[in-house]
Design a protein around this motif. Structure first.
Motif, PDB file in Angstrom:
ATOM      1  N   LEU A 168      73.344  50.718  63.421  1.00 61.01           N
ATOM      2  CA  LEU A 168      73.729  49.525  64.613  1.00 61.01           C
ATOM      3  C   LEU A 168      72.387  48.943  65.165  1.00 61.01           C
ATOM      4  O   LEU A 168      72.370  47.734  65.349  1.00 61.01           O
ATOM      5  N   GLY A 169      71.431  49.629  65.006  1.00 64.60           N
ATOM      6  CA  GLY A 169      69.911  49.094  65.477  1.00 64.60           C
ATOM      7  C   GLY A 169      69.642  48.117  64.379  1.00 64.60           C
ATOM      8  O   GLY A 169      68.689  47.199  64.750  1.00 64.60           O
ATOM      9  N   THR A 171      71.535  45.883  62.933  1.00 67.68           N
ATOM     10  CA  THR A 171      72.639  44.871  63.040  1.00 67.68           C
ATOM     11  C   THR A 171      72.087  43.488  63.878  1.00 67.68           C
ATOM     12  O   THR A 171      71.617  43.942  65.097  1.00 67.68           O
ATOM     13  N   ASP A 173      73.255  42.268  66.363  1.00 72.20           N
ATOM     14  CA  ASP A 173      74.028  42.298  67.668  1.00 72.20           C
ATOM     15  C   ASP A 173      73.254  42.165  69.014  1.00 72.20           C
ATOM     16  O   ASP A 173      72.337  42.817  69.036  1.00 72.20           O
ATOM     17  N   ARG A 176      72.134  45.435  70.656  1.00 68.45           N
ATOM     18  CA  ARG A 176      71.364  46.430  69.673  1.00 68.45           C
ATOM     19  C   ARG A 176      70.280  47.126  70.449  1.00 68.45           C
ATOM     20  O   ARG A 176      69.912  48.240  70.108  1.00 68.45           O
ATOM     21  N   ALA A 179      71.292  50.422  71.143  1.00 71.85           N
ATOM     22  CA  ALA A 179      71.119  51.733  70.000  1.00 71.85           C
ATOM     23  C   ALA A 179      69.880  52.046  69.974  1.00 71.85           C
ATOM     24  O   ALA A 179      69.430  53.335  69.622  1.00 71.85           O
ATOM     25  N   TYR A 180      68.724  51.256  70.176  1.00 68.59           N
ATOM     26  CA  TYR A 180      67.140  51.477  70.230  1.00 68.59           C
ATOM     27  C   TYR A 180      67.070  52.579  71.230  1.00 68.59           C
ATOM     28  O   TYR A 180      66.391  53.904  70.965  1.00 68.59           O
ATOM     29  N   PHE A 738      80.403  47.339  69.122  1.00 66.53           N
ATOM     30  CA  PHE A 738      79.316  47.919  68.971  1.00 66.53           C
ATOM     31  C   PHE A 738      78.844  48.817  70.030  1.00 66.53           C
ATOM     32  O   PHE A 738      78.571  49.887  69.602  1.00 66.53           O
TER      33      PHE A 738
END
Length: 767
Positions: A168-169, A171, A173, A176, A179-180, A738
């Protein structure tokens, strides 16, 4: 490229499996043969296949070429006992029953169309029994009974979730950064500090406070390993926490988490600076500000205290109408981290008497949950609250006893009720505060004490408010122990104490109506102040009077909100009839100036829809002509009403309208929705059903919170392998947003970090 044993996760290998192992695996045949007679089921995709009996205990490869985790071990057969094998386990009964009444209810014309849109349960008498087909011919091999295969492990779930966050990180988006952050927290929990810091670097340029909670996790891990430089993470977190936004829940979450970590590090002044006493923000009503603080309090207590059943957590009596929610949250977090003494010391620094009482109640509740025995806990509690106020002592005993009842010691809890009763009875009787005159309201602007000036001269009523909460907590304890008789009197006693907070709101509203006629109000002030017709002075006086009247109005609104919370809590816990009876009694107090007219507030609507959802037709009819216009209460209780059928279409449509409108109290809605989703999880005992409901929620923020809690709870309650098969990073999950995918992954990791030591408290609702 990764070498053997060091693979890189990608679309074709999302679990980062060493594929060289699969080359040695025995392939599973999709059909039975003379040699392959043993039926097995893949633990990931549940594809049925066949292997030879001699393959038991060996590694095999799933017959499904699309399986994302095709390698598994065929278990060895279990040895049968001398009496002929394994005994059949008895089926478990459902431990929670929701009363659903669909009879005509005169009251709720606006609610009936909504609640009755549900699917009727299946009639077992109409089920057709289809005869089994004849067995295979004699010359075909006979199938052996399926052999249960090994479930996916928690380590595999954790690694799969981390791999998903990595994907995910990477992508493009706009979300994101989430995700980080989740990756940094996940790496911190597994002791990979450098990887966590690397993820935080990717957050540079976004809101700095997003780094605070990962840095707190990194500090906790460093402290656990006794790293000499652990404090550097707190320094970085404090830097990131500068200029925290005043809006939303997330900044409060960050501040509370960091404050708890600072207390651990004996940096008390910095912790206190992050958790100031609550003040009403501009542009928000007292209810909106209270709900924002409450949501943060409950959320941080859940995620840092590993209490992922949001309904169970939120029903602890100590949280009710918390005077200082952030301080209470830090108390719970510290106790959950195993620092009971530091938590107690922190609780006593809350400031006002009522805030200290509130944090002590939270501390006592956690002690009641974790004490090895009631007697052991009693000794600790007696020492801890020896210098507390009578209301603080009563609240502490009531919350400790409540948790001991949950632990199974009902007899001990009943004995402890006497301690709570004695402390409450030692508090002097309440005296209602009088409505100030026009002159007194005007004169309050010259009071030197700023706090009292901003209360329009009203005396500080913190001790009375705490006494009201003591009575309310004790009422909940009586309900928990099945002793309903004293509840009404206790609630009435608590509301008597609430009358000392401010005048009843209808009185203040009547004065506000008079003030709206500026000419008449100016003339009245001229007479009261002896201004002799001086228009300049009377205009200035009117301006000052209006400011002080606004302060008075805020205090009366707080009292109104407080009273409604106490009564609403009783209705929520399965007693809408009792709640309505109390409302009627309060609205008939003498003299009439005391009457809060609660039957004309949204509380009446809440009681009505709660009664309908619980099948209480008597109370539903008793509310008479109550107008049910609170869309949040309608939608949430629509979920309760249809919980058994699982048909939430109407409720979800209503929620969609509410979230899209943007004119609602989102924190109030999110708290209520997470409670009911958690209740549904408990009712169905199946997180897969919960997953289906969460997918349909119309708002990404509440989806994020719900997915996180559901995944973490599934791990703690040993439901994760089954749920993970449904939600793992395969093609099906690609259909999720996401945010949903990130929250699921982080929830799995959080659950693994919390397992296998789940903490449980009472579910006290009959809904």
């Amino acid at each position: 490229m990764g070498g053997r044993g060091n693979t890189v996760a990608d679309e074709e290998n999302p679990f980062d499996i060493d594929t060289s192992v699969l080359q040695k695996a025995i392939p599973v045949s999709p059909k039975a043969t003379k040699q392959r007679t043993l039926e097995v089921k893949c633990p990931m995709c549940e594809t049925i296949g066949f292997v030879a009996p001699q393959h038991q205990g060996k590694g095999v490869k799933c017959a499904n070429p699309d399986c994302k985790h095709p390698y598994f071990d065929v278990p060895l057969p279990k040895k049968e006992s001398a009496d002929g094998g394994l005994k059949k386990k008895k089926g478990m009964s459902i431990g929670q029953v929701i009363g659903i009444v669909v009879a005509s209810i005169a009251l709720v014309g606006t609610a009936l169309w909504y609640f009755v849109a549900r699917v009727a349960p299946e009639d077992p008498n109409n089920v057709v029994n289809v005869p089994k087909p004849p067995g295979p011919p004699e010359d075909e091999p006979k199938k052996q009974a399926p052999v249960a295969v090994k479930r996916i492990s928690l380590d595999e779930i954790r690694q799969g979730a981390i791999n998903e966050l990595v994907r995910l990180g990477s992508t493009p988006d706009p979300n994101r950064g989430l995700a980080y952050r989740f990756l940094a927290e996940s790496y911190a929990g597994s002791g990979q500090a450098q990887k966590g810091l690397d993820e935080l670097k990717k957050l540079e340029g976004s809101s700095p406070y997003f780094q605070v909670e990962p840095l707190v996790r990194l500090y906790l891990q460093a402290r656990k390993t006794k790293a000499p430089d652990a404090g550097k993470f707190l320094d970085l977190a404090l830097k990131a926490a500068e200029n925290l936004p005043k809006e939303g829940r997330a900044p409060l979450d960050a501040a509370s988490a960091l404050a708890a970590a600072l207390v651990l590090a004996d940096r008390l002044p910095e912790a206190q600076a992050l958790t100031p006493a609550p003040r009403l923000s501009e542009g928000r009503t007292p209810a909106e500000e209270s709900n924002r603080l409450d949501f943060s309090m409950l959320w941080t207590a859940a995620v840092y205290g590993n209490m992922f059943d949001f309904q169970v957590l939120s029903e602890i009596p100590a949280w009710l109408a918390s005077p200082h929610p952030q301080h209470a949250a830090v108390t719970w977090i510290l106790a959950s981290w195993g620092e009971s003494e530091k938590a107690l010391a922190w609780a006593k620094t809350a400031g006002s008497v009522e805030a200290v009482d509130g944090s002590l109640a939270v501390w006592a509740a956690h002690l009641g949950m974790t004490a090895k025995s009631t007697s052991e806990g009693v000794l600790k509690l007696e020492a801890a609250i020896s210098d507390a106020s009578p209301a603080g002592q009563s609240r502490a005993w009531a919350n400790f006893a409540y948790q001991r009842a949950v632990a199974g010691d009902a007899a001990g809890a009943k004995e402890l009720m006497a301690k709570a009763d004695a402390a409450l009875n030692s508090i002097p009787a309440a005296s209602p505060v009088a409505m100030p005159t026009v002159r007194q309201i005007y004169d309050s602007q010259s009071i030197s004490n700023l706090e009292q000036r901003e209360r329009a001269g009203l005396p500080h009523a913190g001790s009375q408010r705490s006494a009201a909460l003591a009575a309310a907590n004790l009422a909940v304890l009586h309900l928990k122990l099945g002793d309903k008789a004293p509840v009404e009197a206790l609630l009435m006693k608590g509301l008597d104490y609430a009358e000392a907070i401010a005048p009843a709101l209808p009185q203040v509203a009547a004065l506000r109506a008079r003030e709206s006629n500026a000419r008449a109000m100016e003339a009245e002030l001229d007479r009261e102040l002896g201004l002799k017709g001086n228009k300049t002075k009377s205009f200035t006086a009117l301006t000052q009077f209006r400011r002080q009247l606004t302060y008075l109005e805020k205090e009366s609104t707080k009292r109104d909100q407080f009273e409604r919370e106490l009564i609403r809590d009783i209705a929520y816990r399965g007693e809408p009839g009792l709640a309505w009876k109390v409302v009627q009694q309060r609205d008939q107090l003498d003299p009439p100036e005391r009457r809060p007219m609660l039957s004309q507030t949204p509380l009446a609507s809440y009681i009505a829809v709660t009664a309908v959802a619980q099948g209480d037709t008597a109370t539903a009819n008793a509310t008479g002509k109550t107008k049910i216009d609170d869309k949040i209460d309608l939608a949430i209780n629509g979920i309760v009403f249809n919980m058994k059928s699982g048909n939430f279409a109407a409720a979800l449509n209503e929620l969609k309208t509410i979230y899209r409108a943007g004119t609602y109290d989102r924190n109030r809605l999110d708290i209520a929705l997470l409670r009911r989703i958690s209740q549904f999880h408990t009712f169905k005992k199946n997180p897969e059903k919960v997953f289906d409901l969460i997918k349909e929620l119309p708002d990404p923020q509440v989806q994020e919170a719900a997915m996180y809690l559901m995944a973490a709870r599934a791990v703690v309650e040993d439901q994760a392998p089954e749920l993970y098969k449904l939600t793992s990073p395969d093609r099906m999950q690609r259909s999720l947003s996401f945010v949903e995918r990130a929250a699921l992954a982080r929830g799995y990791v959080a659950g693994v970090e919390a397992a296998p030591k789940p903490q449980a408290v009472a579910k006290d609702s009959k809904k």
